[in-house]
Design an enzyme around this catalytic site. Structure first.
Site, short mmCIF file in Angstrom:
data_model
loop_
_atom_site.label_atom_id
_atom_site.label_comp_id
_atom_site.label_asym_id
_atom_site.label_seq_id
_atom_site.Cartn_x
_atom_site.Cartn_y
_atom_site.Cartn_z
CB THR A 195 -1.34 0.48 1.19
OG1 THR A 195 -1.79 -1.58 1.10
CG2 THR A 195 -1.91 0.86 0.85
CB VAL A 196 3.04 3.41 2.71
CG1 VAL A 196 3.42 4.27 2.72
CG2 VAL A 196 1.77 2.73 3.95
CB ALA A 237 13.54 17.87 -4.44
NE ARG A 272 9.47 -9.92 2.35
CZ ARG A 272 8.88 -8.81 3.73
NH1 ARG A 272 8.27 -10.13 4.36
NH2 ARG A 272 9.02 -7.80 4.61
CD GLU A 311 4.47 14.58 8.60
OE1 GLU A 311 5.93 15.43 9.10
OE2 GLU A 311 4.08 14.12 9.39
CB ILE A 352 -2.01 15.12 8.84
CG1 ILE A 352 -4.31 14.70 9.21
CG2 ILE A 352 -3.00 16.68 9.61
CD1 ILE A 352 -5.04 14.54 9.13
N GLY A 380 -11.71 -3.26 4.73
CA GLY A 380 -10.02 -3.08 5.28
C GLY A 380 -9.92 -2.50 5.83
CE LYS A 430 -1.48 5.98 13.97
NZ LYS A 430 -2.61 5.21 13.22
N GLY A 478 -4.40 5.14 3.97
CA GLY A 478 -4.20 5.22 2.71
C GLY A 478 -3.09 5.57 2.26
#
Lengths: 429, 429
Positions: free
Chosen positions: A13-14, A33, A45, A127, A134, A185, A203, A300
Site C-alpha cells: 500500500t504505502v 525539491a 519479496r 512523517e 496530515i 478493509g 503514534k 490510505g
C-alpha cells in the site's frame, strides 16, 4: 543539481503509493525539491501488478537496497519491527538517510535508531508514521518551532474513529461495526492494535517526543481501547452535550508528562468532536500559537505516500545537512518523568445500573463526596417495565484518577449497584 | 555554529511579539534552529514600554537596520506597502534574507520582491502573512510537496468570522457587531479591509500562488464583503442546514483558476462551518493527501510572532541555501489564466421579498428554469399581519454565475418581487 537517488523497500500500500508519486509527480517534485528525485532500486519479496516498476531493478534481498551504491535515501515501507529495524540500521550504517512510515518501529526502537542516524550523519524521518496525509510532524517540528508545546491530543486511529462514529450514528454495537470495518478493509483481521489503542499509543509516543523534546517513551503510554464503549454510552453522552472519541493525549506539566490513550467525552463544539469516520485530527497547544488543529486522512495509499514523499523532499532540500526528526539533536532531548495515571486529573462520565429504590442515589453521591468529587450532571431514566435496575449516568467535576477509583470501588460495593463503567472527559480548552 | 543575527523593524504587536519570543525562547530556539538566534538591531520610530529591548541598539531610521553589517535576517513588521517595500528591497540588496508578516506587501509586490530575493541569493518568507499562528504556508510548501493541489479555501479573516459568528449566535445586525468588534480591537477604525474582503483577498492570493505554483495575482481576486449579510440570511441558512462563512476560495481547473472571496453557505457538518469567532481555518485539497484542514488563531501578538519566528528557524536550518517562499524558484512559476466570475459555477442561496399573491412563485421558478437552474429547496414564511410582502428563500442546484445573474435580473423585473440577494454555496467535497 544531481538527482537524489531513492530506494524503496516494500511495494504494498504505502510503498506502491510512494513509487506512484515519485513517477507521476516527477517533474513537479524536481521543481519543488530543487533536484530530481530518482527511484533507483526497489526491494520487494514479490512483484505486484498494481505496482509497475518499469526498468527499476528489484531486489528480493531488501538489505541489498539498503547497501546499494546508487541509493541516497532508503524508504522503509515493509512494516513490522524485526527486518525493518535491520533494514534501517543497515541503511544508516551504509551512509543513507531513511524515510519510514513505520510507527511501531519508531515508537519501539526510535531512540536507538535516531541516535544511530546522528552517529552516521544521516537523517531518519517518519512523517507518514503519524496521521497519514496530515503533515502533523512538520507542523510540530517547523511550524511550532518557537513554541513551548504544552499539549498534543488527537484522533490518531482511523479504525477506532470509524467504529465509534458508526456506533453513534446508527446505534450499533461495537462487535457489529468492527465486523463491518474488517469487511471494508479498515480494520485488520486481528484488530487488537487498532481497537485496544496500541496503534494510537505508538503514534502518541512520537508526537509527545517531538512536542516536548523528550526521548520516545512508548512503554510509558497508558492505553485503554474502545471495546467497552456501548451505544448507550454514546447516546447518554449525546444527551449531555458530548461526543465520544478515542483520543491520544499528551500533556506536559511541571512535574512530568501525561501520556494516555483512551475513549474520551468531548464537548460537541470542540473541533475534534466533529471529526468523523476514518479521519484523523490532532490538536496542538503552544504557548505562543495557542490552539491549532490539523485534520485529514489518517491512512490510505496516497495520503500516506504523500507524507513519505514530503519527507524525501525535505531531505532533498536540506542537502548535506541532517534533518533532526524530533526537531533537536538526540543529545538535546530531556528525559521527563511520566506521571502515573493515579495522578492524572480529569472530569468523569460514570455509568452504572442501580436498583430503583429510595436511598441508592444518595449513597452514590456520598461515595463521590467522600472523595471530594461533586456531581455536575446526572441522568436517571425511568425504569422499563419489569426491569430490576435502571441506568444512571453521572458527570463529575475534575478529579484525580486515584480519588475517582476509590469512589467507584466504594460505589461498586453498594447493594443494588452493578456494572459501573467510567469514561474520562476532556474539555480541550 | 555561529549565531543567526536578526534585525527586527517594528516594535508594535507583531514586532514586539517576535522580540519577546526571540528573548524568552532563546535556549529552545538555539536547540531547534541548530544555532543561536541573536537579536542584534531593532528599527522603531519610538520606544514602547511593552517592548523592552535591553541593550539592543534601536534605530529610528529603519533602513539602517536593513543595511547593518551585523544583521543576517531582516524581520519586517512595520506594515503598509511603501516604506515596507523600500525596507525589504534594501535588505535583500544588502545580502540579508527577509521575514515579513505583511500580506498586503506580498500580495501587491510579491512577484517583484521574490524575484529580487532570488537575484540576490536571499530568501523572503511570509508565514505570518496568512492565518497567523497556523503554519499553513509550510503545510502547503513542505507537507503537500508531493501533491497537485487543486483547491485552497479558508476562513482567513478573523474579524469577518467574528462578526458573522456573533450575528448568527445572537441575531444581531452587521453594524451592531462591527461596532463591538471595533471596541474589542478586532476591527480597525476603518474596517474596509476586513469587512469588504480585501485582507482575505491578499491572503488568498498568497495561498493560491503557493498551491498552484503560479505568480501572485491579487488583482485577479474577485472580492465581495460581508456587509450585505443579514441576521435573517443566517437564520434561513440555519433552517436549511447551512452556516454562512466569509471564505477565500481558489480552485485550479484545466482552463484556469478561480480566485474569489465572498460570503458562502457551508453545510453544517463541514469542519470549516464549525470554526467560529476570530479563529481562522484553511482547507487544502491535494490529489494524494486528499482533504486536510488547518485551524487556529488567525491574528494576535504571539500567534503571529510564532509564525515569524518559525520562518527565522527555517532560515537558520537552511543555512546558505535559499528557501523558496512559494516552494519553487520564481522562474518555475507558471502564469495561469484567471477564470472570470461569469464562468464560475456554484449552487446559490437566493433571498427576496415577494408579494403574497398567486403566481409569484411560479414566475420565480420560470425565471430560474429558463436559465436551466432548478430549485433544490425553498422556504416561504407565512405573511406577518399587514405585511405587504413575504420573504422567500430558494436554494438552487449548481449553476454558472452568468446564468444565475440573468435569472436574477429577470426575477428582479417581475412585478411584486423586491430586494433579491444572492449568496454562493460551497459543499467543500
Amino acid at each position: 543539481m544531481s538527482a537524489l537517488r531513492i530506494g524503496v523497500c516494500g511495494n504494498g500500500t504505502v510503498g506502491g503509493g510512494t513509487i506512484e508519486l515519485l513517477r507521476d509527480q516527477a517533474s513537479l517534485l524536481a521543481s519543488r525539491a530543487g533536484r530530481p528525485l530518482a527511484l533507483t532500486r526497489v526491494g520487494a519479496r514479490r512483484d505486484r501488478d498494481d505496482c509497475p516498476l518499469g526498468d527499476v531493478p528489484v531486489h528480493r534481498d531488501l538489505l541489498e537496497v539498503a547497501q546499494a551504491e546508487d541509493v541516497d535515501v532508503l524508504v522503509e515501507c515493509i512494516g513490522g519491527t524485526e527486518l525493518a529495524r535491520d533494514l534501517v540500521e543497515t541503511a544508516l550504517r551504509s551512509g543513507k538517510s531513511v524515510v519510514t512510515a513505520n510507527k511501531a518501529l519508531i515508537a519501539e526502537h526510535g531512540n536507538a535508531l535516531l541516535a544511530l542516524a546522528e552517529e552516521c550523519g544521516q537523517s531518519l524521518l517518519c512523517e507518514a508514521a503519524v496521521a497519514g496525509g496530515i503533515p502533523i510532524l512538520k507542523a510540530l517540528r517547523d511550524g511550532m518551532a518557537a513554541n513551548t508545546v504544552t499539549e498534543v491530543s488527537g484522533i490518531i486511529n482511523g479504525t477506532g474513529n470509524f467504529i465509534l462514529t458508526e456506533m453513534g450514528a446508527h446505534q450499533r454495537s461495537f462487535d457489529d461495526v468492527l465486523a463491518e470495518a474488517q469487511a471494508l478493509g479498515y480494520a485488520e483481521a486481528d484488530p487488537t492494535f487498532d481497537v485496544e489503542g496500541v496503534d494510537a499509543a505508538h503514534k502518541l509516543s512520537i508526537l509527545a517526543a517531538m512536542a516536548f523534546s523528550t526521548p520516545l517513551n512508548f512503554s510509558g503510554v497508558f492505553c485503554e481501547g474502545i471495546s467497552a464503549v456501548t451505544p448507550a454510552d454514546i447516546q447518554f453522552a449525546d444527551e449531555l452535550g458530548y461526543r465520544i472519541k478515542h483520543l491520544g493525549i499528551a500533556k506536559a506539566h511541571a512535574d512530568g508528562v501525561e501520556l494516555r490513550v483512551h475513549p474520551t467525552l468531548l464537548p460537541k463544539d470542540a473541533l475534534l468532536a466533529n471529526v468523523d469516520g476514518v479521519l484523523n485530527a490532532v490538536r496542538l497547544e503552544g504557548h505562543a500559537a495557542g490552539e491549532t488543529v490539523y485534520s485529514g486522512a489518517g491512512a490510505g495509499r496516497l495520503p500516506t505516500a504523500s507524507a513519505v514523499v514530503a519527507d524525501i523532499v525535505d531531505l532533498a532540500r536540506a542537502g548535506a545537512e541532517p534533518v533532526h526528526c524530533l526537531g533537536v539533536p538526540v543529545k538535546a532531548l530531556k528525559a521527563l518523568p511520566t506521571l502515573p495515571m493515579e495522578a492524572v486529573s480529569s472530569a468523569w462520565y460514570l455509568r452504572l445500573q442501580a436498583e430503583d429504590r429510595p436511598g441508592v442515589m444518595s449513597q452514590l453521591a456520598s461515595c463521590l463526596g467522600a472523595e471530594g468529587i461533586s456531581i455536575e450532571a446526572l441522568i436517571q431514566k425511568p425504569p422499563k417495565a419489569a426491569a430490576a435496575t435502571v441506568p444512571v449516568v453521572v458527570l463529575t467535576n475534575t478529579a484525580r484518577e486515584d480519588a475517582l477509583r476509590r469512589a467507584v470501588a466504594a460505589i461498586s460495593a453498594l447493594p443494588g449497584i452493578t456494572e459501573p463503567h467510567c469514561i474520562r472527559i476532556e474539555s480541550l480548552d
